[in-house]
Design a protein around this motif. Structure first.
Motif, PDB file in Angstrom:
ATOM      1  N   SER A 127       0.829  -1.206   0.000  1.00  0.00           N
ATOM      2  CA  SER A 127       0.000   0.000   0.000  1.00  0.00           C
ATOM      3  C   SER A 127       0.864   1.256   0.000  1.00  0.00           C
ATOM      4  CB  SER A 127      -0.939  -0.020   1.208  1.00  0.00           C
ATOM      5  OG  SER A 127      -1.783   1.102   1.212  1.00  0.00           O
ATOM      6  N   TYR A 128       1.946   1.228   0.748  1.00  0.00           N
ATOM      7  CA  TYR A 128       2.888   2.352   0.761  1.00  0.00           C
ATOM      8  C   TYR A 128       3.424   2.598  -0.644  1.00  0.00           C
ATOM      9  CZ  TYR A 128       7.234   4.898   1.414  1.00  0.00           C
ATOM     10  OH  TYR A 128       8.250   5.813   1.310  1.00  0.00           O
ATOM     11  N   LEU A 129       3.840   1.533  -1.319  1.00  0.00           N
ATOM     12  CA  LEU A 129       4.382   1.676  -2.668  1.00  0.00           C
ATOM     13  C   LEU A 129       3.327   2.197  -3.635  1.00  0.00           C
ATOM     14  CD1 LEU A 129       6.571  -1.553  -2.824  1.00  0.00           C
ATOM     15  CD2 LEU A 129       7.350   0.821  -2.506  1.00  0.00           C
ATOM     16  N   ILE A 130       2.099   1.742  -3.468  1.00  0.00           N
ATOM     17  CA  ILE A 130       0.992   2.243  -4.298  1.00  0.00           C
ATOM     18  C   ILE A 130       0.763   3.721  -4.035  1.00  0.00           C
ATOM     19  CG2 ILE A 130      -1.494   2.077  -4.705  1.00  0.00           C
ATOM     20  CD1 ILE A 130      -1.153  -0.994  -4.017  1.00  0.00           C
ATOM     21  N   ALA A 131       0.762   4.099  -2.767  1.00  0.00           N
ATOM     22  CA  ALA A 131       0.555   5.523  -2.402  1.00  0.00           C
ATOM     23  C   ALA A 131       1.650   6.386  -2.989  1.00  0.00           C
ATOM     24  CB  ALA A 131       0.511   5.660  -0.883  1.00  0.00           C
ATOM     25  N   ARG A 132       2.886   5.925  -2.911  1.00  0.00           N
ATOM     26  CA  ARG A 132       4.012   6.691  -3.475  1.00  0.00           C
ATOM     27  C   ARG A 132       3.857   6.839  -4.999  1.00  0.00           C
ATOM     28  NH1 ARG A 132       8.890   7.762  -0.748  1.00  0.00           N
ATOM     29  NH2 ARG A 132       9.112   8.884  -2.704  1.00  0.00           N
TER      30      ARG A 132
END
Length: 136
Positions: A127-132
């Motif tokens: 999710s962090y990578l998607i948000a970034r």
């Protein structure tokens, strides 16, 4: 995070969570849970409570784990907070079940605690990578 961006992230995170957890529950560990919990399992799954859990859990993971990691720009923080959140949330069920339910298997609690930790850490990292990616 603006609402539209949150909803996009929520949808993507829920898809990752569902894919991983349903693969675990429906394929990888299905036999284990049936063998250990067969005497406690319903013949027909109750989908409304299950879906409500997923909806609440994914939102909480984003707010409590992913957003703070995005603010600090730290994938490690997303994974670490996610793992801690997963351990705590799954412990609420498994340790309470051990304390209150007759014949709740210790093996299920141990496997479930490990799975909740790994699953939530992994999902929060994704999710962090998607948000970034959404902000670039």
């Amino acid at each position: 995070m603006p609402l539209a961006q949150f909803l996009k992230l929520y949808t993507a995170t829920a898809a990752v969570f569902f894919a991983l957890d349903l693969t675990w529950l429906g394929v990888v560990a299905k036999g284990f849970y049936r063998a250990q919990l067969g005497h406690l399992m319903r013949p027909d799954a109750q989908w409304v409570p299950a879906v409500l859990f997923y909806l609440i859990y994914v939102g909480a993971a984003i707010v409590l784990c992913v957003q703070p990691a995005v603010e600090r720009q730290s994938l490690g923080r997303a994974i670490g907070l996610g793992a801690l959140f997963g351990l705590a949330a799954y412990a609420a069920f498994d340790l309470t079940s051990l304390a209150l339910l007759k014949d709740f298997p210790l093996a299920v609690a141990a496997v479930d605690l490990a799975w909740g930790t790994v699953l939530t850490g992994s999902v929060c990292g994704a999710s962090y990578l998607i948000a970034r990616a959404m902000t670039t």
